[in-house]
Design a protein around this motif. Structure first.
Motif, PDB file in Angstrom:
ATOM      1  N   THR A 148     -10.767  -4.538   0.102  1.00  0.00           N
ATOM      2  CA  THR A 148     -11.822  -5.533   0.306  1.00  0.00           C
ATOM      3  C   THR A 148     -11.175  -6.739   0.979  1.00  0.00           C
ATOM      4  OG1 THR A 148     -12.731  -4.829  -1.787  1.00  0.00           O
ATOM      5  CG2 THR A 148     -13.568  -6.920  -0.918  1.00  0.00           C
ATOM      6  N   TYR A 149     -11.819  -7.268   2.027  1.00  0.00           N
ATOM      7  CA  TYR A 149     -11.201  -8.457   2.618  1.00  0.00           C
ATOM      8  C   TYR A 149     -12.240  -9.492   3.053  1.00  0.00           C
ATOM      9  CZ  TYR A 149     -12.196  -6.559   7.306  1.00  0.00           C
ATOM     10  OH  TYR A 149     -12.815  -6.066   8.422  1.00  0.00           O
ATOM     11  N   VAL A 155       0.851  -1.205   0.000  1.00  0.00           N
ATOM     12  CA  VAL A 155       0.000   0.000   0.000  1.00  0.00           C
ATOM     13  C   VAL A 155       0.884   1.252   0.000  1.00  0.00           C
ATOM     14  CG1 VAL A 155      -1.605   1.335   1.438  1.00  0.00           C
ATOM     15  CG2 VAL A 155      -2.011  -1.100   1.058  1.00  0.00           C
ATOM     16  N   THR A 156       1.900   1.270   0.875  1.00  0.00           N
ATOM     17  CA  THR A 156       2.829   2.408   0.936  1.00  0.00           C
ATOM     18  C   THR A 156       3.538   2.586  -0.409  1.00  0.00           C
ATOM     19  OG1 THR A 156       3.183   2.030   3.285  1.00  0.00           O
ATOM     20  CG2 THR A 156       4.859   3.323   2.158  1.00  0.00           C
ATOM     21  N   TYR A 157       4.003   1.478  -0.973  1.00  0.00           N
ATOM     22  CA  TYR A 157       4.735   1.482  -2.252  1.00  0.00           C
ATOM     23  C   TYR A 157       3.869   2.090  -3.362  1.00  0.00           C
ATOM     24  CZ  TYR A 157       7.298  -0.714  -6.193  1.00  0.00           C
ATOM     25  OH  TYR A 157       7.999  -0.962  -7.357  1.00  0.00           O
ATOM     26  N   LEU A 158       2.607   1.680  -3.430  1.00  0.00           N
ATOM     27  CA  LEU A 158       1.705   2.187  -4.483  1.00  0.00           C
ATOM     28  C   LEU A 158       1.409   3.677  -4.259  1.00  0.00           C
ATOM     29  CD1 LEU A 158      -0.823  -0.805  -4.709  1.00  0.00           C
ATOM     30  CD2 LEU A 158       1.031  -0.283  -6.310  1.00  0.00           C
ATOM     31  N   ASN A 159       1.161   4.035  -2.989  1.00  0.00           N
ATOM     32  CA  ASN A 159       0.873   5.447  -2.670  1.00  0.00           C
ATOM     33  C   ASN A 159       2.026   6.348  -3.078  1.00  0.00           C
ATOM     34  OD1 ASN A 159      -1.605   4.908  -1.671  1.00  0.00           O
ATOM     35  ND2 ASN A 159      -1.005   4.950   0.495  1.00  0.00           N
ATOM     36  N   GLU A 160       3.240   5.897  -2.770  1.00  0.00           N
ATOM     37  CA  GLU A 160       4.417   6.720  -3.094  1.00  0.00           C
ATOM     38  C   GLU A 160       4.588   6.913  -4.592  1.00  0.00           C
ATOM     39  OE1 GLU A 160       7.053   5.872   0.922  1.00  0.00           O
ATOM     40  OE2 GLU A 160       7.600   4.837  -0.925  1.00  0.00           O
ATOM     41  N   ARG A 161       4.024   5.974  -5.363  1.00  0.00           N
ATOM     42  CA  ARG A 161       4.104   6.076  -6.832  1.00  0.00           C
ATOM     43  C   ARG A 161       2.813   6.616  -7.447  1.00  0.00           C
ATOM     44  NH1 ARG A 161       7.313   3.112  -4.678  1.00  0.00           N
ATOM     45  NH2 ARG A 161       9.403   2.691  -5.456  1.00  0.00           N
ATOM     46  N   HIS A 162       1.916   7.074  -6.574  1.00  0.00           N
ATOM     47  CA  HIS A 162       0.605   7.604  -7.004  1.00  0.00           C
ATOM     48  C   HIS A 162      -0.126   6.617  -7.903  1.00  0.00           C
ATOM     49  CE1 HIS A 162       2.050  11.254  -5.224  1.00  0.00           C
ATOM     50  NE2 HIS A 162       3.112  11.213  -6.006  1.00  0.00           N
ATOM     51  N   MET A 163      -0.034   5.347  -7.560  1.00  0.00           N
ATOM     52  CA  MET A 163      -0.728   4.310  -8.351  1.00  0.00           C
ATOM     53  C   MET A 163      -1.950   3.833  -7.588  1.00  0.00           C
ATOM     54  SD  MET A 163       2.506   2.145  -9.706  1.00  0.00           S
ATOM     55  CE  MET A 163       1.627   0.678 -10.148  1.00  0.00           C
ATOM     56  N   LYS A 164      -3.054   3.682  -8.324  1.00  0.00           N
ATOM     57  CA  LYS A 164      -4.271   3.160  -7.692  1.00  0.00           C
ATOM     58  C   LYS A 164      -4.550   1.771  -8.276  1.00  0.00           C
ATOM     59  CE  LYS A 164      -6.953   7.164  -6.208  1.00  0.00           C
ATOM     60  NZ  LYS A 164      -6.083   7.346  -5.079  1.00  0.00           N
ATOM     61  N   CYS A 165      -4.638   0.780  -7.400  1.00  0.00           N
ATOM     62  CA  CYS A 165      -4.955  -0.587  -7.833  1.00  0.00           C
ATOM     63  C   CYS A 165      -5.996  -1.133  -6.862  1.00  0.00           C
ATOM     64  CB  CYS A 165      -3.725  -1.483  -7.752  1.00  0.00           C
ATOM     65  SG  CYS A 165      -2.386  -1.018  -8.861  1.00  0.00           S
ATOM     66  N   PRO A 166      -7.040  -1.808  -7.375  1.00  0.00           N
ATOM     67  CA  PRO A 166      -7.982  -2.436  -6.439  1.00  0.00           C
ATOM     68  C   PRO A 166      -7.300  -3.604  -5.723  1.00  0.00           C
ATOM     69  CG  PRO A 166      -8.524  -3.000  -8.718  1.00  0.00           C
ATOM     70  CD  PRO A 166      -7.366  -2.046  -8.779  1.00  0.00           C
ATOM     71  N   ILE A 167      -7.413  -3.623  -4.386  1.00  0.00           N
ATOM     72  CA  ILE A 167      -6.726  -4.686  -3.618  1.00  0.00           C
ATOM     73  C   ILE A 167      -7.749  -5.526  -2.851  1.00  0.00           C
ATOM     74  CG2 ILE A 167      -4.982  -5.198  -1.857  1.00  0.00           C
ATOM     75  CD1 ILE A 167      -3.686  -2.538  -2.389  1.00  0.00           C
ATOM     76  N   THR A 168      -7.586  -6.847  -2.945  1.00  0.00           N
ATOM     77  CA  THR A 168      -8.404  -7.773  -2.150  1.00  0.00           C
ATOM     78  C   THR A 168      -7.473  -8.597  -1.270  1.00  0.00           C
ATOM     79  OG1 THR A 168      -9.928  -7.954  -4.001  1.00  0.00           O
ATOM     80  CG2 THR A 168     -10.165  -9.598  -2.247  1.00  0.00           C
ATOM     81  N   PHE A 169      -7.874  -8.771  -0.018  1.00  0.00           N
ATOM     82  CA  PHE A 169      -7.100  -9.587   0.922  1.00  0.00           C
ATOM     83  C   PHE A 169      -8.005 -10.699   1.434  1.00  0.00           C
ATOM     84  CE2 PHE A 169      -5.667 -10.725   5.185  1.00  0.00           C
ATOM     85  CZ  PHE A 169      -4.303 -10.869   4.996  1.00  0.00           C
ATOM     86  N   PHE A 170      -7.438 -11.889   1.650  1.00  0.00           N
ATOM     87  CA  PHE A 170      -8.246 -12.948   2.283  1.00  0.00           C
ATOM     88  C   PHE A 170      -7.379 -13.762   3.236  1.00  0.00           C
ATOM     89  CE2 PHE A 170      -6.439 -15.052  -1.407  1.00  0.00           C
ATOM     90  CZ  PHE A 170      -6.031 -16.267  -0.889  1.00  0.00           C
ATOM     91  N   THR A 171      -8.026 -14.381   4.194  1.00  0.00           N
ATOM     92  CA  THR A 171      -7.310 -15.227   5.157  1.00  0.00           C
ATOM     93  C   THR A 171      -8.237 -16.307   5.712  1.00  0.00           C
ATOM     94  OG1 THR A 171      -6.102 -15.281   7.255  1.00  0.00           O
ATOM     95  CG2 THR A 171      -7.792 -13.588   7.057  1.00  0.00           C
TER      96      THR A 171
END
Ligand SMILES: Cc1cc2nc3c(=O)[nH]c(=O)nc-3n(C[C@H](O)[C@H](O)[C@H](O)COP(=O)(O)OP(=O)(O)OC[C@H]3O[C@@H](n4cnc5c(N)ncnc54)[C@H](O)[C@@H]3O)c2cc1C
Length: 384
Positions: A212-213, A169-185
């Protein structure tokens, strides 16, 4: 004279060797460490490789000089089989090494094949090579690509997924990139083994970052660029990072006189093999209940060493006491420190944010490498 052989130069093996040498006189007893890697790898730092400029030299050091300092023999070879009826370890060049006591501290490997369709689909941070591959993949990533990060059923260190997720998340923010992220466990709630506070912090972060998780789910299969979850969701991905279950190293599968579960060896509470009383198993290689992590491997290495000495002296063996000391860094979003003295003991949690957690973790890495590469402690040869 006794010969104690240790397979593995990771957290478990390194600490076992040092503990034995601290307590047993050098000329009387021989310690041999066999590892298929020349270097110790501080594996928690692997999480930084895809995201930060972090030199591999900073979190590795050669094992040979450390073992030389404590008067132990280091053999850089791969073990291919153990013959416990003969007390033999067989190396890949067919050299046979005899032991009186054996500590298996060979860690575990990701078992991609246990999950239907997962093999070859997921990026990884388990080894230096796979973490560098993940780094390259992230450098090629474009805005809008759907990202899926998850913890598959039976994985025994879910913390790595949360660390990866928020570094990303930090990496994408620093590059001003928006990607939809899904997490599951598979966990019932996010990171729920340590009380409710870490869960609450993670739930808030997920909401804030619009991730989304799904909890309490398993993977049914991975197919056609989608992860099919047990709750009926089909989650499309362009980038996928899943933590799979672990399996033991190849030589366990080739050692016919061991019973095991996917190469993970059953032990009693004293870390002694359930089958062979002069064999101990520690760290990720062992089937002891509880999370697998570096701290557990370290403490188990020390206990196995201690119990071998107790066994030699015909004293009762000590049981392993579980505790938690987990520092989870969540990119620039914060961090948490979770400490508990035992499974029943109340958990002390501490959360923080900003760059401080990263600085603390880097300092810990530096201290650890310095301590073990230079052996900043001296108390060898207190023979017991
Ligand atoms: C990205 C990442 C982040 C992590 N973060 C944390 C964290 O923050 N805190 C924490 O406590 N834990 C963390 N862990 C988990 C921790 O690194 C492992 O639990 C720990 O390394 C296990 O130690 P071990 O000694 O059992 O095995 P390992 O460290 O895997 O060592 C195994 C050793 O055995 C050797 N070996 C293997 N097979 C053979 C063979 N056939 N012959 C000879 N030698 C062999 C290897 O070369 C190695 O020396 C993290 C792990 C990863 C991957």
């Amino acid at each position: 004279m006794m010969r104690i052989v240790i397979i593995g130069g990771g957290f478990g093996g390194l600490n076992a060797a040092i503990e034995i040498r601290k307590k047993l006189n050098q000329p009387k007893h021989e310690i041999i460490i066999i590892s298929d890697q020349a270097d110790f790898v501080f594996r928690p730092s692997l999480i930084w490789l895809p995201f930060h400029k972090h030199s591999i030299k900073k979190f590795t050091f050669p094992l040979q000089p450390t073992f030389e300092k404590i008067g132990a023999t280091f053999i850089e070879k791969q073990v291919k089989e153990i013959k416990p009826k003969r007390n033999h370890v067989i190396c890949n060049d067919d050299e046979t090494i005899e032991y009186d006591y054996l500590i298996i501290a060979s860690g575990a490997s990701p078992d991609w094949e246990q999950i239907n369709g997962l093999e070859g689909k997921s990026d990884s941070v388990y080894e230096i090579s796979s973490a560098l591959k993940t780094k390259k993949r992230l450098q090629e990533m474009k805005g809008g690509e759907p990202i899926v990060v998850g913890v598959a059923q039976n994985n025994s260190n879910p913390g790595i997924a949360y660390e990866f997720l928020f570094e990303l998340v930090t990496y994408l923010n620093e590059r001003h990139m928006k990607c939809p992220i899904t997490f599951f466990t598979y966990e019932k709630r996010l990171f729920d083994q340590n009380g409710t506070e870490p869960t609450k912090m993670l739930e808030e972060l997920m909401a804030e970052k619009q991730i989304t998780y799904y909890c309490n789910v398993s993977i049914k299969q991975v197919r056609d660029g989608k992860v099919d979850l047990s709750n009926g969701e089909r989650v499309p991905y362009s980038f996928l990072l899943v933590l799979p279950p672990y399996k033991g190293k190849e030589f366990i599968f080739s050692s016919k006189d061991f019973t095991h579960y996917h190469g993970i060896l059953p032990v009693n509470e004293a870390l002694q093999s359930s089958q062979w009383e002069n064999i101990y198993v520690v760290g990720d290689a062992s089937g002891l209940e509880g999370n697998k992590n570096g701290r557990a491997a370290e403490r188990q290495g020390v206990l196995a060493a201690d119990n071998i000495i107790r066994q030699m002296q015909q004293k009762p063996l000590r049981a392993f006491q579980h505790d938690t000391f987990y520092f989870m860094e969540l990119g620039k979003e914060g961090a948490m420190l979770i400490i508990s003295k035992s499974a029943k003991h109340e958990v002390l949690k501490w959360t923080m944010s900003g760059m401080m957690p990263h600085i603390i973790k880097r300092a810990f890495e530096k201290l650890y490498i310095l301590k073990y590469s230079n052996l900043l402690f001296k108390s060898w040869g207190k023979d017991s």
